[in-house]
Write an enzyme that holds these catalytic residues in place. Structure first.
Site, PDB file in Angstrom:
ATOM      1  CB  VAL A   1      -0.950  -0.022   1.226  1.00 14.79           C
ATOM      2  CG1 VAL A   1      -1.959  -1.158   1.106  1.00 14.79           C
ATOM      3  CG2 VAL A   1      -0.192  -0.148   2.556  1.00 14.79           C
ATOM      4  CG  ASP A   2       5.094   0.538  -0.498  1.00 13.23           C
ATOM      5  OD1 ASP A   2       4.877   0.549  -1.722  1.00 13.23           O
ATOM      6  OD2 ASP A   2       5.801  -0.328   0.058  1.00 13.23           O
TER       7      ASP A   2
ATOM      8  CG  HIS B   1      -3.982  -6.304   0.129  1.00 12.41           C
ATOM      9  ND1 HIS B   1      -2.980  -7.080   0.678  1.00 12.41           N
ATOM     10  CD2 HIS B   1      -4.930  -7.187  -0.301  1.00 12.41           C
ATOM     11  CE1 HIS B   1      -3.298  -8.354   0.573  1.00 12.41           C
ATOM     12  NE2 HIS B   1      -4.476  -8.455  -0.016  1.00 12.41           N
TER      13      HIS B   1
ATOM     14  CB  CYS C   1     -15.592  13.017   4.014  1.00 16.95           C
ATOM     15  SG  CYS C   1     -16.067  12.918   2.288  1.00 16.95           S
TER      16      CYS C   1
ATOM     17  N   GLY D   1       8.975 -11.238  -2.493  1.00 19.58           N
ATOM     18  CA  GLY D   1       8.865 -10.659  -1.161  1.00 19.58           C
ATOM     19  C   GLY D   1       7.507 -10.798  -0.505  1.00 19.58           C
TER      20      GLY D   1
ATOM     21  CG  ASN E   1      10.742 -14.532   0.388  1.00 21.77           C
ATOM     22  OD1 ASN E   1      11.365 -14.342   1.430  1.00 21.77           O
ATOM     23  ND2 ASN E   1       9.432 -14.322   0.298  1.00 21.77           N
TER      24      ASN E   1
ATOM     25  CD  GLU F   1      12.244 -16.786   5.741  1.00 25.48           C
ATOM     26  OE1 GLU F   1      13.277 -16.854   6.416  1.00 25.48           O
ATOM     27  OE2 GLU F   1      11.113 -16.554   6.214  1.00 25.48           O
TER      28      GLU F   1
ATOM     29  CB  ALA G   1      13.683  -8.281  -3.860  1.00 27.00           C
TER      30      ALA G   1
END
Ligand code: BJW
Ligand code: ZN
Length: 264
Positions: free
Chosen positions: A110-111, A126, A154, A194, A227, A229, A245
């Protein structure tokens, strides 16, 4: 060691899969932003620490204590305002520049860092930290990373807004989810970067790529996992590259460019 993460043969295999692909999809999770300084969720120092998931990432938690939820998300917004994309985001943007609209990034993050690195075709399944959503009038507003109060209002109707984030128990935005499924159904290669691959339905896209061998559909695609792992996705991976990554993806993309140039 044959399966060493940075074994040049594995990098080459991953690059060759991409070089022979018509369509590519990428599923990313928190790990792709870890080297930028955004904490992951399930690491021991991860975001949930100090907060119960149900308190900050469910509609019930928000209904009970919106102030706490906004403090949590405002802290994350403030963190994201200080970070920049890392070589993993940039490497994926370079691949997109090669494939054009035959390349889709499906992100659970979400970044907004993929877009900041230049990616255009990004599906945020998401939601986004940058947006608010009004439960009263439905308005979705891009508030950037400006500082918001712990009870933001709002811009249209003045009532309390929530983060435009998909919490546990909530459905994913239907149009974006539809496009993500199509990208998984149509890609020749899926790169999974990731993610612990435990949160559904996003993690289910990996199985879609491997299972779609019904008559009329494309044959199964290849899956490349990047990843630190092995994860729940590893059983589906044709190539597993287990290193950061930001190290692995630039190597794969360099090799990919070589292969494409050689083929000309
Ligand atoms: C590196 C690295 C480096 C580190 N380089 N790698 C089927 C089965 C079971 C359960 C369910 C199911 N279907 C639905 C559910 C329920 C639920 C769910 O999945 N639960 C499971 C946890 C059991 N799903 C939902 O509720 C979803 N909604 C839904 O299904 O709607 C239909 C429905 C409605 C009503 C009732 C029932 C169904 C919604 C899920 C929304 C998830 N939202 C979150 C929080 C958002 C808030 C926020 O961001 O603030 O999204 S959860 C959290 O996890 C966040 C992430 O996007 C998501 C995935 O996490 P991710 O990205 O994988 O991070 P980590 O930390 O887990 O992993 C990081 C990885 O990176 C690790 O592997 C590291 O090794 C690696 N790494 N550094 C490479 N440098
Ligand atoms: Zn409103």
């Amino acid at each position: 060691m044959a399966d060493h993460p940075l074994d040049p043969a594995l990098i080459r295999r991953a690059a060759a899969m991409l070089a022979t692909s018509e369509r590519v999809a990428v599923l990313t999770g928190a790990g792709v932003s870890a080297e930028s300084g955004v904490p992951t969720f399930r690491a021991s120092d991860g975001l949930w620490e100090g907060h119960r998931i149900e308190d900050v990432a469910t509609p019930q938690g928000y209904a009970k204590n919106p102030l706490l939820v906004w403090q949590f998300y405002n802290a994350r917004r403030a963190n994201v305002a200080t970070v920049t994309p890392n070589p993993a985001h940039f490497a994926l943007a370079v691949l997109e520049a090669h494939f054009g609209d035959r390349f889709t990034v499906i992100t659970q993050n979400v970044d907004g860092l993929h877009q900041q690195a230049g990616a255009k075709n990004v599906l945020e399944v998401h939601g986004s930290l940058r947006r608010t959503r009004c439960p009263n009038c439905g308005d979705v507003a891009d508030r950037g990373l400006e500082t918001l109060s712990d009870k933001p209002e709002c811009l249209k109707c003045g009532r309390a807004v929530r983060p435009d984030i998909v919490w546990f128990g909530e459905t994913l935005p239907p149009d974006i989810w539809q496009k993500a499924q199509e990208a998984a159904e149509e890609c020749d290669t899926l790169i999974v970067v990731g993610t612990s691959a435990v949160v559904y339905p996003a993690a289910g896209l990996i199985g879609v790529v491997k299972r779609r061998s019904q008559w009329g559909a494309k044959l199964a695609g290849d899956v490349i996992e990047v990843n630190l792992e092995p994860t729940d996705a590893s059983a589906h991976a044709d190539v597993g590259l287990y290193a950061p990554a930001g190290v692995v993806l630039p190597l794969v993309v360099e090799k990919f460019k070589e292969l494409v140039a050689d083929a000309k």
